[in-house]
Write a protein that holds these residues in place. Structure first.
Motif, PDB file in Angstrom:
ATOM      1  N   ALA A  43      -7.326   6.522 -20.371  1.00  0.00           N
ATOM      2  CA  ALA A  43      -6.068   5.917 -19.933  1.00  0.00           C
ATOM      3  C   ALA A  43      -5.470   6.700 -18.771  1.00  0.00           C
ATOM      4  O   ALA A  43      -4.941   6.123 -17.813  1.00  0.00           O
ATOM      5  N   ALA A  44      -5.560   8.042 -18.853  1.00  0.00           N
ATOM      6  CA  ALA A  44      -5.022   8.865 -17.769  1.00  0.00           C
ATOM      7  C   ALA A  44      -5.793   8.624 -16.469  1.00  0.00           C
ATOM      8  O   ALA A  44      -5.214   8.533 -15.380  1.00  0.00           O
ATOM      9  N   ALA A  45      -7.138   8.504 -16.582  1.00  0.00           N
ATOM     10  CA  ALA A  45      -7.946   8.244 -15.391  1.00  0.00           C
ATOM     11  C   ALA A  45      -7.607   6.900 -14.770  1.00  0.00           C
ATOM     12  O   ALA A  45      -7.491   6.755 -13.551  1.00  0.00           O
ATOM     13  N   LEU A  46      -7.426   5.870 -15.612  1.00  0.00           N
ATOM     14  CA  LEU A  46      -7.065   4.545 -15.123  1.00  0.00           C
ATOM     15  C   LEU A  46      -5.715   4.582 -14.425  1.00  0.00           C
ATOM     16  O   LEU A  46      -5.513   3.985 -13.363  1.00  0.00           O
ATOM     17  N   GLY A  47      -4.791   5.306 -15.003  1.00  0.00           N
ATOM     18  CA  GLY A  47      -3.471   5.432 -14.381  1.00  0.00           C
ATOM     19  C   GLY A  47      -3.547   6.096 -13.021  1.00  0.00           C
ATOM     20  O   GLY A  47      -2.847   5.712 -12.082  1.00  0.00           O
ATOM     21  N   THR A  48      -4.424   7.103 -12.907  1.00  0.00           N
ATOM     22  CA  THR A  48      -4.598   7.787 -11.626  1.00  0.00           C
ATOM     23  C   THR A  48      -5.152   6.840 -10.567  1.00  0.00           C
ATOM     24  O   THR A  48      -4.707   6.828  -9.414  1.00  0.00           O
ATOM     25  N   VAL A  49      -6.141   6.013 -10.958  1.00  0.00           N
ATOM     26  CA  VAL A  49      -6.723   5.046 -10.022  1.00  0.00           C
ATOM     27  C   VAL A  49      -5.669   4.068  -9.532  1.00  0.00           C
ATOM     28  O   VAL A  49      -5.562   3.765  -8.330  1.00  0.00           O
ATOM     29  N   ILE A  50      -4.857   3.554 -10.463  1.00  0.00           N
ATOM     30  CA  ILE A  50      -3.812   2.604 -10.090  1.00  0.00           C
ATOM     31  C   ILE A  50      -2.809   3.249  -9.152  1.00  0.00           C
ATOM     32  O   ILE A  50      -2.376   2.664  -8.155  1.00  0.00           O
ATOM     33  N   PHE A  51      -2.443   4.492  -9.453  1.00  0.00           N
ATOM     34  CA  PHE A  51      -1.471   5.199  -8.617  1.00  0.00           C
ATOM     35  C   PHE A  51      -2.009   5.423  -7.205  1.00  0.00           C
ATOM     36  O   PHE A  51      -1.320   5.182  -6.211  1.00  0.00           O
ATOM     37  N   LEU A  52      -3.280   5.857  -7.101  1.00  0.00           N
ATOM     38  CA  LEU A  52      -3.866   6.095  -5.790  1.00  0.00           C
ATOM     39  C   LEU A  52      -4.008   4.790  -5.007  1.00  0.00           C
ATOM     40  O   LEU A  52      -3.826   4.763  -3.786  1.00  0.00           O
ATOM     41  N   SER A  53      -4.314   3.699  -5.703  1.00  0.00           N
ATOM     42  CA  SER A  53      -4.417   2.398  -5.040  1.00  0.00           C
ATOM     43  C   SER A  53      -3.078   1.980  -4.465  1.00  0.00           C
ATOM     44  O   SER A  53      -2.992   1.438  -3.365  1.00  0.00           O
ATOM     45  N   SER A  54      -2.023   2.234  -5.228  1.00  0.00           N
ATOM     46  CA  SER A  54      -0.691   1.876  -4.735  1.00  0.00           C
ATOM     47  C   SER A  54      -0.328   2.704  -3.518  1.00  0.00           C
ATOM     48  O   SER A  54       0.307   2.221  -2.581  1.00  0.00           O
ATOM     49  N   LEU A  55      -0.754   3.966  -3.488  1.00  0.00           N
ATOM     50  CA  LEU A  55      -0.487   4.800  -2.322  1.00  0.00           C
ATOM     51  C   LEU A  55      -1.230   4.279  -1.104  1.00  0.00           C
ATOM     52  O   LEU A  55      -0.697   4.248   0.009  1.00  0.00           O
ATOM     53  N   ARG A  56      -2.476   3.840  -1.302  1.00  0.00           N
ATOM     54  CA  ARG A  56      -3.264   3.330  -0.194  1.00  0.00           C
ATOM     55  C   ARG A  56      -2.639   2.062   0.374  1.00  0.00           C
ATOM     56  O   ARG A  56      -2.557   1.859   1.578  1.00  0.00           O
ATOM     57  N   THR A  57      -2.160   1.184  -0.508  1.00  0.00           N
ATOM     58  CA  THR A  57      -1.505  -0.041  -0.058  1.00  0.00           C
ATOM     59  C   THR A  57      -0.230   0.277   0.698  1.00  0.00           C
ATOM     60  O   THR A  57       0.061  -0.277   1.751  1.00  0.00           O
ATOM     61  N   ALA A  58       0.550   1.210   0.158  1.00  0.00           N
ATOM     62  CA  ALA A  58       1.815   1.554   0.801  1.00  0.00           C
ATOM     63  C   ALA A  58       1.600   2.244   2.130  1.00  0.00           C
ATOM     64  O   ALA A  58       2.441   2.184   3.019  1.00  0.00           O
ATOM     65  N   ALA A  59       0.438   2.898   2.311  1.00  0.00           N
ATOM     66  CA  ALA A  59       0.187   3.653   3.537  1.00  0.00           C
ATOM     67  C   ALA A  59      -0.277   2.771   4.683  1.00  0.00           C
ATOM     68  O   ALA A  59      -0.374   3.243   5.808  1.00  0.00           O
ATOM     69  N   LYS A  60      -0.583   1.500   4.446  1.00  0.00           N
ATOM     70  CA  LYS A  60      -1.015   0.610   5.522  1.00  0.00           C
ATOM     71  C   LYS A  60       0.107   0.463   6.541  1.00  0.00           C
ATOM     72  O   LYS A  60       1.236   0.117   6.179  1.00  0.00           O
ATOM     73  N   PRO A  61      -0.162   0.725   7.803  1.00  0.00           N
ATOM     74  CA  PRO A  61       0.907   0.702   8.800  1.00  0.00           C
ATOM     75  C   PRO A  61       1.605  -0.660   8.868  1.00  0.00           C
ATOM     76  O   PRO A  61       0.955  -1.710   8.859  1.00  0.00           O
ATOM     77  N   ARG A  62       2.901  -0.627   8.948  1.00  0.00           N
ATOM     78  CA  ARG A  62       3.688  -1.841   9.074  1.00  0.00           C
ATOM     79  C   ARG A  62       3.711  -2.286  10.536  1.00  0.00           C
ATOM     80  O   ARG A  62       3.523  -1.473  11.453  1.00  0.00           O
ATOM     81  N   PRO A  63       3.933  -3.582  10.786  1.00  0.00           N
ATOM     82  CA  PRO A  63       4.051  -4.040  12.172  1.00  0.00           C
ATOM     83  C   PRO A  63       5.190  -3.322  12.893  1.00  0.00           C
ATOM     84  O   PRO A  63       6.224  -3.012  12.301  1.00  0.00           O
ATOM     85  N   ILE A  64       5.006  -3.087  14.163  1.00  0.00           N
ATOM     86  CA  ILE A  64       6.061  -2.498  14.984  1.00  0.00           C
ATOM     87  C   ILE A  64       7.022  -3.616  15.368  1.00  0.00           C
ATOM     88  O   ILE A  64       6.598  -4.617  15.959  1.00  0.00           O
ATOM     89  N   PRO A  65       8.301  -3.486  15.050  1.00  0.00           N
ATOM     90  CA  PRO A  65       9.237  -4.586  15.327  1.00  0.00           C
ATOM     91  C   PRO A  65       9.453  -4.796  16.818  1.00  0.00           C
ATOM     92  O   PRO A  65       9.296  -3.876  17.631  1.00  0.00           O
ATOM     93  N   SER A  66       9.829  -6.008  17.170  1.00  0.00           N
ATOM     94  CA  SER A  66      10.085  -6.358  18.564  1.00  0.00           C
ATOM     95  C   SER A  66      11.538  -6.071  18.922  1.00  0.00           C
ATOM     96  O   SER A  66      12.357  -5.752  18.047  1.00  0.00           O
ATOM     97  N   PRO A  67      11.904  -6.205  20.206  1.00  0.00           N
ATOM     98  CA  PRO A  67      13.303  -6.007  20.601  1.00  0.00           C
ATOM     99  C   PRO A  67      14.275  -6.949  19.902  1.00  0.00           C
ATOM    100  O   PRO A  67      15.471  -6.659  19.855  1.00  0.00           O
ATOM    101  N   LYS A  68      13.767  -8.038  19.359  1.00  0.00           N
ATOM    102  CA  LYS A  68      14.647  -8.942  18.610  1.00  0.00           C
ATOM    103  C   LYS A  68      15.320  -8.211  17.460  1.00  0.00           C
ATOM    104  O   LYS A  68      16.491  -8.469  17.139  1.00  0.00           O
ATOM    105  N   GLU A  69      14.605  -7.278  16.850  1.00  0.00           N
ATOM    106  CA  GLU A  69      15.140  -6.520  15.720  1.00  0.00           C
ATOM    107  C   GLU A  69      15.740  -5.186  16.132  1.00  0.00           C
ATOM    108  O   GLU A  69      16.693  -4.720  15.511  1.00  0.00           O
ATOM    109  N   THR A  70      15.195  -4.572  17.169  1.00  0.00           N
ATOM    110  CA  THR A  70      15.600  -3.203  17.504  1.00  0.00           C
ATOM    111  C   THR A  70      16.629  -3.115  18.624  1.00  0.00           C
ATOM    112  O   THR A  70      17.330  -2.108  18.741  1.00  0.00           O
ATOM    113  N   VAL A  71      16.722  -4.146  19.463  1.00  0.00           N
ATOM    114  CA  VAL A  71      17.589  -4.085  20.637  1.00  0.00           C
ATOM    115  C   VAL A  71      18.731  -5.097  20.582  1.00  0.00           C
ATOM    116  O   VAL A  71      19.900  -4.751  20.767  1.00  0.00           O
ATOM    117  N   LEU A  72      18.390  -6.359  20.340  1.00  0.00           N
ATOM    118  CA  LEU A  72      19.394  -7.421  20.419  1.00  0.00           C
ATOM    119  C   LEU A  72      20.608  -7.200  19.525  1.00  0.00           C
ATOM    120  O   LEU A  72      21.751  -7.491  19.946  1.00  0.00           O
TER     121      LEU A  72
END
Length: 429
Positions: A43-72
């Motif tokens: 169970a501990a090993a499975l939990g570790t796999v799930i946790f590492l998977s969530s980190l990998r998903t969260a680490a995927k770079p997000r889109p860089i916002p356009s001036p519509k969001e950052t400037v306007l």
């Protein structure tokens, strides 16, 4: 295992306990209790796999916002109005939410008009083709334009996660077409510069939807012999030049001030990779000035009180769109701009197959139009015509050379470019 090695069995108090299992048969419950140590470890090993998977998903770079969001959001209405590329520069604007970020799309004209999809070049967003689009609408066409990823008011899918290649641009076109409330099942596609390379590539995959293909000073068949050694080194992915330095130097290449705007290609070989200093940046600007026609043509509609050129828009993007330079670099590296003979041959074969059918069944593309600037130093007219005829077939290539203009042909001579589209549609004038 502990007894085999002569070690004492762990004290019962240190073993993890399992909840009582009154509903299980006594024998099964006993077996589970006997192996509770291994179950807990699993169970501990499975939990570790799930946790590492969530980190990998969260680490995927997000889109860089356009001036519509950052400037306007931080500008007053008057400041927004005075932007080189105001958000209402073209009619029918909408922002399309996608898994790759937001895409700015413009669509207007008679709902029953002939459809024309226009794709801009590598540096100047949709407003570069505003003149062509407005003339087509006045003739009854329905047009769609969109800012390529990393340009204008479109987000930038992180170049760390996505190459700006055929797959990404094909996906973007399909997302834009599907965002329309009207059907876009048959249309003319017009591409300028990088947009021409993208348009041809897209047509090779979806021939039955394209009834006309107009390539204005297009990439796609650019010969690699024209790429300088310094540009090969600068845009290389070998890691010889740090990515942060590449971005800084490319910004220097693109920054033009009031004179010129870069469109598709790096400068010619100057003998060595430029150094990162002020003198080199001034030298790069000088090369740009010798390559691109200095245009005073305003990209904004005549009703606007502002006179904004392509150079103004490019410089504004460098200063205000964090994803612009990374998207430009990735497009130079991966977009289908060079030696795309294999994809263009497919277009030619599809047109050839069309003529093998009975006349009533000959739907789809029947010819490809090349609209070229006579003095274009990037897309050499004679070379492109020769190469296009070789891969598409001479009978399927139509050529219009516009005299006295360079690579900025779509911006400087929009009437003549629009006239080619109207000719495909059967307009006599």
């Amino acid at each position: 295992m502990a007894r085999l090695w002569g070690a004492p069995e762990p004290p019962p108090s240190r073993l993890p306990s399992l909840p009582s299992l009154p509903s299980l048969p006594p024998r099964l419950s006993s077996r589970l209790l006997e192996h509770r140590w291994y179950i807990a470890g699993g169970a501990a090993a499975l939990g570790t796999v799930i946790f590492l998977s969530s980190l990998r998903t969260a680490a995927k770079p997000r889109p860089i916002p356009s001036p519509k969001e950052t400037v306007l959001p931080d500008l007053s209405p008057e400041e927004v109005k005075n932007l080189p590329y105001p958000p209402d520069a073209l009619p029918g604007a909408r922002d399309v939410d996608t898994p790759y970020g937001s895409i700015r799309v413009y669509e207007w004209g008679p709902e029953k008009g002939d459809r024309v999809l226009l794709i801009h070049g590598i540096s100047t967003p949709s407003v570069a083709l505003a003149g062509v689009a407005n003339r087509l609408v006045r003739k009854g066409c329905r047009v769609m334009l969109f800012d390529l990823f990393g340009r204008g008011y479109s987000s930038t899918p992180s170049p760390k996660a996505y190459n700006y290649d055929s797959a990404l641009y094909t996906t973007q076109i399909l997302l834009c077409l599907q965002s329309s409330p009207l059907p876009w099942s048959s249309y003319i596609i017009l591409g300028y510069s990088l947009g021409g390379a993208i348009a041809a590539d897209f047509t090779s995959y979806f021939p039955h939807h394209i009834k006309g293909l107009v390539l204005v000073a297009p990439g796609g068949l650019i010969r690699r012999e024209h790429i300088s050694l310094s540009s090969k080194l600068l845009y290389s992915t070998s890691g010889l030049v740090p990515e942060w330095l590449i971005r800084k130097m490319v910004s220097g290449r693109l920054w033009t001030g009031p004179a010129v705007a870069r469109t598709i290609e790096p400068e010619p070989d100057s003998g060595a990779l430029p150094q990162d200093d002020d003198e080199s940046v001034r030298s790069l600007k000088g090369h740009a000035g010798s390559l691109y026609s200095a245009s005073s043509v305003s990209l904004l509609p005549p009703t606007s009180s502002q006179n904004r050129t392509a150079s103004d828009v490019v410089d504004w993007q460098i200063s205000n769109h964090a994803g612009f330079v990374p998207a430009f670099i990735s497009s130079i590296r991966y977009a289908p701009t060079h030696e795309q003979q294999d994809r263009w041959k497919i277009i030619g074969q599809n047109m050839k197959d069309r003529y093998a059918l009975p006349e009533k069944e000959r739907a789809g593309l029947k010819e490809v139009w090349l609209v070229l600037g006579e003095t274009d130093p990037i897309i050499i007219a004679d070379e492109l015509v020769e190469d296009a005829k070789n891969v598409l077939g001479r009978r399927f290539v139509k050529v219009k050379i516009i005299e006295g203009v360079g690579h900025d042909v779509a911006m400087v001579r929009p009437d003549e470019v629009a006239r080619v589209v109207l000719k495909i549609l059967g307009h006599k004038k």
